[in-house]
Write a protein that holds these residues in place. Sequence first.
Motif, PDB file in Angstrom:
ATOM      1  N   ALA A 140       4.676   6.721  -0.161  1.00  0.00           N
ATOM      2  CA  ALA A 140       6.194   5.460   0.470  1.00  0.00           C
ATOM      3  C   ALA A 140       4.871   4.332  -0.211  1.00  0.00           C
ATOM      4  O   ALA A 140       4.237   3.936   1.413  1.00  0.00           O
ATOM      5  N   LEU A 141       5.542   2.862  -0.555  1.00  0.00           N
ATOM      6  CA  LEU A 141       4.975   2.086  -0.538  1.00  0.00           C
ATOM      7  C   LEU A 141       5.159   1.389   0.600  1.00  0.00           C
ATOM      8  O   LEU A 141       7.131   1.009   1.046  1.00  0.00           O
ATOM      9  N   ARG A 142       4.532   0.044   1.583  1.00  0.00           N
ATOM     10  CA  ARG A 142       4.694  -0.512   2.351  1.00  0.00           C
ATOM     11  C   ARG A 142       4.299  -1.610   2.116  1.00  0.00           C
ATOM     12  O   ARG A 142       3.552  -2.216   1.529  1.00  0.00           O
ATOM     13  N   LYS A 143       4.727  -2.597   2.532  1.00  0.00           N
ATOM     14  CA  LYS A 143       4.435  -3.987   2.125  1.00  0.00           C
ATOM     15  C   LYS A 143       3.220  -4.558   3.972  1.00  0.00           C
ATOM     16  O   LYS A 143       3.545  -3.983   4.637  1.00  0.00           O
ATOM     17  N   ILE A 144       2.616  -5.339   2.921  1.00  0.00           N
ATOM     18  CA  ILE A 144       1.705  -6.043   3.748  1.00  0.00           C
ATOM     19  C   ILE A 144       1.525  -7.394   4.199  1.00  0.00           C
ATOM     20  O   ILE A 144       1.624  -8.025   3.222  1.00  0.00           O
ATOM     21  N   GLY A 145       1.884  -7.858   6.124  1.00  0.00           N
ATOM     22  CA  GLY A 145       2.509  -9.297   5.305  1.00  0.00           C
ATOM     23  C   GLY A 145       3.988  -9.246   5.129  1.00  0.00           C
ATOM     24  O   GLY A 145       4.502  -9.123   4.479  1.00  0.00           O
ATOM     25  N   LYS A 146       3.337 -10.879   4.863  1.00  0.00           N
ATOM     26  CA  LYS A 146       4.737 -11.339   4.694  1.00  0.00           C
ATOM     27  C   LYS A 146       4.811 -12.040   2.643  1.00  0.00           C
ATOM     28  O   LYS A 146       5.322 -13.100   2.343  1.00  0.00           O
ATOM     29  N   ASP A 147       3.287 -12.691   2.868  1.00  0.00           N
ATOM     30  CA  ASP A 147       2.619 -13.641   2.405  1.00  0.00           C
ATOM     31  C   ASP A 147       2.731 -13.033   0.214  1.00  0.00           C
ATOM     32  O   ASP A 147       2.459 -12.412   0.338  1.00  0.00           O
ATOM     33  N   PRO A 205       5.618  16.294   0.125  1.00  0.00           N
ATOM     34  CA  PRO A 205       5.916  15.966   1.257  1.00  0.00           C
ATOM     35  C   PRO A 205       6.306  17.150   2.349  1.00  0.00           C
ATOM     36  O   PRO A 205       6.926  18.071   2.399  1.00  0.00           O
ATOM     37  N   THR A 206       5.427  16.446   3.257  1.00  0.00           N
ATOM     38  CA  THR A 206       4.898  17.755   4.592  1.00  0.00           C
ATOM     39  C   THR A 206       5.848  17.514   5.287  1.00  0.00           C
ATOM     40  O   THR A 206       6.002  15.921   5.508  1.00  0.00           O
ATOM     41  N   VAL A 207       6.545  17.949   6.704  1.00  0.00           N
ATOM     42  CA  VAL A 207       7.155  18.066   7.606  1.00  0.00           C
ATOM     43  C   VAL A 207       6.444  17.074   8.991  1.00  0.00           C
ATOM     44  O   VAL A 207       7.505  16.761   9.999  1.00  0.00           O
ATOM     45  N   ASP A 208       5.138  17.123   8.730  1.00  0.00           N
ATOM     46  CA  ASP A 208       4.500  15.782   9.182  1.00  0.00           C
ATOM     47  C   ASP A 208       4.066  14.547   8.898  1.00  0.00           C
ATOM     48  O   ASP A 208       3.474  13.388   9.404  1.00  0.00           O
ATOM     49  N   GLY A 209       4.536  13.970   7.480  1.00  0.00           N
ATOM     50  CA  GLY A 209       4.420  13.121   7.162  1.00  0.00           C
ATOM     51  C   GLY A 209       4.095  12.483   5.918  1.00  0.00           C
ATOM     52  O   GLY A 209       3.188  11.685   5.099  1.00  0.00           O
ATOM     53  N   GLY A 210       2.912  13.702   6.029  1.00  0.00           N
ATOM     54  CA  GLY A 210       2.298  14.175   4.531  1.00  0.00           C
ATOM     55  C   GLY A 210       2.421  14.153   3.429  1.00  0.00           C
ATOM     56  O   GLY A 210       3.649  14.601   3.131  1.00  0.00           O
ATOM     57  N   ARG A 211       1.419  14.368   2.978  1.00  0.00           N
ATOM     58  CA  ARG A 211       1.551  15.275   1.578  1.00  0.00           C
ATOM     59  C   ARG A 211       0.689  16.581   1.113  1.00  0.00           C
ATOM     60  O   ARG A 211      -0.501  16.046   1.928  1.00  0.00           O
ATOM     61  N   VAL A 212       1.259  17.475   0.585  1.00  0.00           N
ATOM     62  CA  VAL A 212       0.574  18.286   0.080  1.00  0.00           C
ATOM     63  C   VAL A 212       0.669  18.988  -1.745  1.00  0.00           C
ATOM     64  O   VAL A 212       1.852  18.332  -1.643  1.00  0.00           O
ATOM     65  N   ALA A 213      -0.243  19.744  -2.410  1.00  0.00           N
ATOM     66  CA  ALA A 213       0.195  19.618  -3.512  1.00  0.00           C
ATOM     67  C   ALA A 213       0.811  21.286  -3.710  1.00  0.00           C
ATOM     68  O   ALA A 213      -0.490  21.952  -3.293  1.00  0.00           O
ATOM     69  N   VAL A 272       0.665  -1.324  -0.114  1.00  0.00           N
ATOM     70  CA  VAL A 272      -0.024   0.058   0.156  1.00  0.00           C
ATOM     71  C   VAL A 272       0.544   1.278   0.171  1.00  0.00           C
ATOM     72  O   VAL A 272       1.808   1.310   0.856  1.00  0.00           O
ATOM     73  N   ARG A 273       0.546   2.093  -0.862  1.00  0.00           N
ATOM     74  CA  ARG A 273       0.989   3.703  -0.408  1.00  0.00           C
ATOM     75  C   ARG A 273       0.468   4.696   0.399  1.00  0.00           C
ATOM     76  O   ARG A 273      -0.398   4.996   0.690  1.00  0.00           O
ATOM     77  N   ILE A 274       1.455   5.005   1.348  1.00  0.00           N
ATOM     78  CA  ILE A 274       0.916   5.891   2.071  1.00  0.00           C
ATOM     79  C   ILE A 274       2.221   7.394   2.373  1.00  0.00           C
ATOM     80  O   ILE A 274       3.587   6.682   2.434  1.00  0.00           O
ATOM     81  N   SER A 275       1.813   8.032   2.438  1.00  0.00           N
ATOM     82  CA  SER A 275       2.120   9.336   2.561  1.00  0.00           C
ATOM     83  C   SER A 275       3.434   8.821   1.541  1.00  0.00           C
ATOM     84  O   SER A 275       4.338   9.847   1.117  1.00  0.00           O
ATOM     85  N   GLU A 314       9.180  10.305  13.782  1.00  0.00           N
ATOM     86  CA  GLU A 314       9.585   9.398  12.593  1.00  0.00           C
ATOM     87  C   GLU A 314       8.907   8.933  11.489  1.00  0.00           C
ATOM     88  O   GLU A 314       8.213   9.195  11.007  1.00  0.00           O
ATOM     89  N   GLU A 315      10.460   9.579  10.087  1.00  0.00           N
ATOM     90  CA  GLU A 315      10.315   9.570   9.198  1.00  0.00           C
ATOM     91  C   GLU A 315       9.212   8.200   7.964  1.00  0.00           C
ATOM     92  O   GLU A 315       8.682   8.560   7.301  1.00  0.00           O
ATOM     93  N   ASP A 316      10.266   7.405   9.038  1.00  0.00           N
ATOM     94  CA  ASP A 316      10.100   5.962   8.102  1.00  0.00           C
ATOM     95  C   ASP A 316       9.506   5.677   9.103  1.00  0.00           C
ATOM     96  O   ASP A 316      10.224   3.722   9.149  1.00  0.00           O
ATOM     97  N   GLY A 317       9.085   5.253  10.301  1.00  0.00           N
ATOM     98  CA  GLY A 317       8.808   4.456  11.281  1.00  0.00           C
ATOM     99  C   GLY A 317       7.415   2.969  10.659  1.00  0.00           C
ATOM    100  O   GLY A 317       7.360   3.480   9.352  1.00  0.00           O
ATOM    101  N   GLU A 318       7.614   2.263  11.768  1.00  0.00           N
ATOM    102  CA  GLU A 318       6.074   1.150  11.215  1.00  0.00           C
ATOM    103  C   GLU A 318       4.515   1.896  11.889  1.00  0.00           C
ATOM    104  O   GLU A 318       4.588   2.420  11.868  1.00  0.00           O
ATOM    105  N   VAL A 319       4.570   1.756  10.676  1.00  0.00           N
ATOM    106  CA  VAL A 319       2.485   1.572  10.826  1.00  0.00           C
ATOM    107  C   VAL A 319       1.985   0.544  11.063  1.00  0.00           C
ATOM    108  O   VAL A 319       1.910  -0.697  11.035  1.00  0.00           O
TER     109      VAL A 319
END
Length: 385
Positions: A38-45, A275-283, A33-36, A367-372
């Motif tokens: 960045a692509l993040r993996k869901i699980g390991k399967d 990218p914004t300072v709070d980890g989101g995105r702005v146009a 999934v893409r969050i802010s 943290e910019e790259d922390g786990e969700v």
Amino acid sequence: MGAMKAKLDSYLRTLIKNKGSDLHVKSGGIPRVRISGALRKIGKDTLDARDLEAMVKEISTDEQFKKLQVEKSLDMSYLLGDEARFRANVFYQMNGLSIVMRIIPVKIPNFEEMGLPKVLAKFADVARGMVLVTGVTGSGKSTTLAAIIDKINRTYPKHIITLEDPIEFVHPDKKCLINQRSIGQDSNSFADALPAALREDPDIILVGEMRDVETIELALHAAGTGHLVFSTLHTLDAKETIDRIVGTFPEEEQNRIRQSLSSVLEGTITQRLVPTVDGGRVAAVEVMVKTPRISELIANSEDAEIPDAIAEGRDIYGSQTFDQHLYDLVKSGRVKEEVAMEFATSPSDLKLLLEGIGGGGASSGGEEDGEVELDAYDFKDDSDD
């Protein structure tokens, strides 16, 4: 409900809970999934080719699946119950099928909620001509167009026809009468639907994308005969938008197209998600508003001067360049200076603007790259491979 459809729905609910924008499901790969941004993996399967084929069969009609097999890609919409709506593209790749799904908010956001410049609302008051929303894929073009259409819908008693592939935001009738047509389902192509729309007493026509010479020609004709036409292009700024449209035509036709554009083009809106300072995105948004000077530059093939004309028209017309908007975002503390420089059209010019800010950056919170943390799935960073 099929087993693979249920699995897909669980991925989509994970996307929604974590305020993501896109889901990627690939044969032979782990869903992401893409969050802010960045692509993040869901699980390991991983899912194999048979899993993806079963998944696509469960969410598509027989006709859609046959079309996919012939054309090797398919655009479609997908509803997750009453929770959300998605724009989906299914395509073949070397390991089998892949699916990319983008969430479409059920509620159409307004300009304030999106953090867009107030001048964009003025495009809802334009009576005729053409307004183009441009930018790379995923920059928010469809959402901006939906906000403009919604403002018209709440303000004027007009007839709006939208031609989309597929339909994204659903607009209920308010003050307007709105007919939304899906290319491939309600009409064979943009080239077929656009001439038909002109016979359907429209005030406003939204063309999902101007993809070819015929569609551009028809859209310009519609804009020149008293209609208001909205559309999108995958271009990086106003100058490239003009060049792209003109360059699509044979050389002997280009001067005619320039004269037509200089007459009907009311404005362009180009977006870049930053990218914004709070980890989101702005146009970050470039806005070109039609002025006598802009029309003259287009007609006389002086496109290189358009950015300066946009910058100079800010106080009077509300236009702005990317660098002017990035300056505002840095000054307000929403975007770090070094990030703004990466997205600037002219980093050297932006640097000069920022010199009066005294750095202009803001410290990042968290943290910019922390786990969700997820209820059903855990993300797996690429670094774990």
